[in-house]
Motif scaffolding. Structure first.
Motif, PDB file in Angstrom:
ATOM      1  N   ALA A  33      16.184 -70.409  40.027  1.00 20.30           N
ATOM      2  CA  ALA A  33      15.815 -70.200  38.631  1.00 20.30           C
ATOM      3  C   ALA A  33      17.014 -70.374  37.697  1.00 20.30           C
ATOM      4  CB  ALA A  33      15.197 -68.819  38.460  1.00 20.30           C
ATOM      5  N   THR A  34      17.727 -71.485  37.809  1.00 26.81           N
ATOM      6  CA  THR A  34      18.786 -71.793  36.867  1.00 26.81           C
ATOM      7  C   THR A  34      18.235 -72.770  35.839  1.00 26.81           C
ATOM      8  OG1 THR A  34      19.628 -73.682  38.108  1.00 26.81           O
ATOM      9  CG2 THR A  34      20.522 -71.513  38.692  1.00 26.81           C
ATOM     10  N   PRO A  35      18.850 -72.849  34.672  1.00 25.57           N
ATOM     11  CA  PRO A  35      18.315 -73.772  33.653  1.00 25.57           C
ATOM     12  C   PRO A  35      18.218 -75.215  34.146  1.00 25.57           C
ATOM     13  CG  PRO A  35      20.020 -72.370  32.707  1.00 25.57           C
ATOM     14  CD  PRO A  35      19.998 -72.092  34.178  1.00 25.57           C
ATOM     15  N   GLU A  38      15.226 -75.443  36.594  1.00 29.51           N
ATOM     16  CA  GLU A  38      13.959 -75.276  35.869  1.00 29.51           C
ATOM     17  C   GLU A  38      13.623 -76.534  35.068  1.00 29.51           C
ATOM     18  OE1 GLU A  38      11.784 -72.826  36.424  1.00 29.51           O
ATOM     19  OE2 GLU A  38      13.263 -72.196  37.896  1.00 29.51           O
ATOM     20  N   GLN A  39      14.620 -77.165  34.454  1.00 29.64           N
ATOM     21  CA  GLN A  39      14.381 -78.406  33.719  1.00 29.64           C
ATOM     22  C   GLN A  39      13.942 -79.512  34.661  1.00 29.64           C
ATOM     23  OE1 GLN A  39      17.964 -79.258  31.537  1.00 29.64           O
ATOM     24  NE2 GLN A  39      17.725 -77.484  30.197  1.00 29.64           N
ATOM     25  N   LYS A  41      12.410 -79.114  37.560  1.00 23.18           N
ATOM     26  CA  LYS A  41      11.049 -78.806  38.018  1.00 23.18           C
ATOM     27  C   LYS A  41      10.010 -79.149  36.953  1.00 23.18           C
ATOM     28  CE  LYS A  41      12.038 -75.138  41.356  1.00 23.18           C
ATOM     29  NZ  LYS A  41      11.897 -73.713  41.672  1.00 23.18           N
ATOM     30  N   ALA A  42      10.378 -79.036  35.685  1.00 23.60           N
ATOM     31  CA  ALA A  42       9.434 -79.288  34.593  1.00 23.60           C
ATOM     32  C   ALA A  42       9.197 -80.776  34.347  1.00 23.60           C
ATOM     33  CB  ALA A  42       9.936 -78.626  33.314  1.00 23.60           C
ATOM     34  N   TYR A  71      11.532 -80.694  45.136  1.00 24.92           N
ATOM     35  CA  TYR A  71      12.327 -79.524  45.482  1.00 24.92           C
ATOM     36  C   TYR A  71      12.008 -79.163  46.925  1.00 24.92           C
ATOM     37  CZ  TYR A  71      13.527 -74.600  45.819  1.00 24.92           C
ATOM     38  OH  TYR A  71      14.026 -73.399  46.236  1.00 24.92           O
ATOM     39  N   SER A  79      20.334 -75.235  45.068  1.00 21.47           N
ATOM     40  CA  SER A  79      18.948 -75.664  45.072  1.00 21.47           C
ATOM     41  C   SER A  79      18.906 -77.040  45.739  1.00 21.47           C
ATOM     42  CB  SER A  79      18.441 -75.749  43.629  1.00 21.47           C
ATOM     43  OG  SER A  79      17.139 -76.236  43.599  1.00 21.47           O
TER      44      SER A  79
END
Length: 125
Positions: A33-35, A38-39, A41-42, A71, A79
């Motif tokens: 859950a790092t920025p 998360e980017q 994954k989005a 991922y 990650s």
């Protein structure tokens, strides 16, 4: 005089409780859950492929096009992502919490004691 003051300061530090113990380490568990993660994954499949392709190329490797990516897991505070390049095969990308990326050929995973790369194949219809 300066040496005496410096010596006294060093003695004070050594006298502190645990001040001389340099073997203690502190492990901090960071999940995916790092920025940066998360980017990633989005992003949609195409844009994620472009981002991973760029990371592979920035590491000095070749990658004409990413045909599959995703991922995989968290591994030692990193990650882990995988990318399948059309011309050079499968790659593992390890993303640190600060956004740094390490790229490794999936064929080398076992000899480097890294997790084996996995690609989820689409279900046959």
């Amino acid at each position: 005089m300066r040496g005496l003051v410096l010596g006294a300061a060093l003695l004070a530090l050594v006298a502190c409780d645990g001040g001389g113990d340099t073997t203690a380490t502190r492990n901090i568990a960071v999940t995916g859950a790092t920025p940066y993660v998360e980017q990633l994954k989005a992003l949609g499949e195409a844009n994620r492929g472009l981002a991973l392709r760029r990371a592979i190329q920035d590491s000095g490797e070749r990658c004409k096009r990413v045909d599959a990516s995703g991922y995989q897991q968290d591994y030692q505070n990193l990650s882990m992502w995988t990318a399948r390049c059309s011309d050079t095969g499968d790659w593992a990308l390890f993303i640190a919490p600060n956004g740094d990326v390490q790229v490794r050929d999936c064929d080398d995973a076992a000899s480097l004691e890294l997790p084996a790369c996995r690609f989820d194949e689409p279900a046959a219809s």
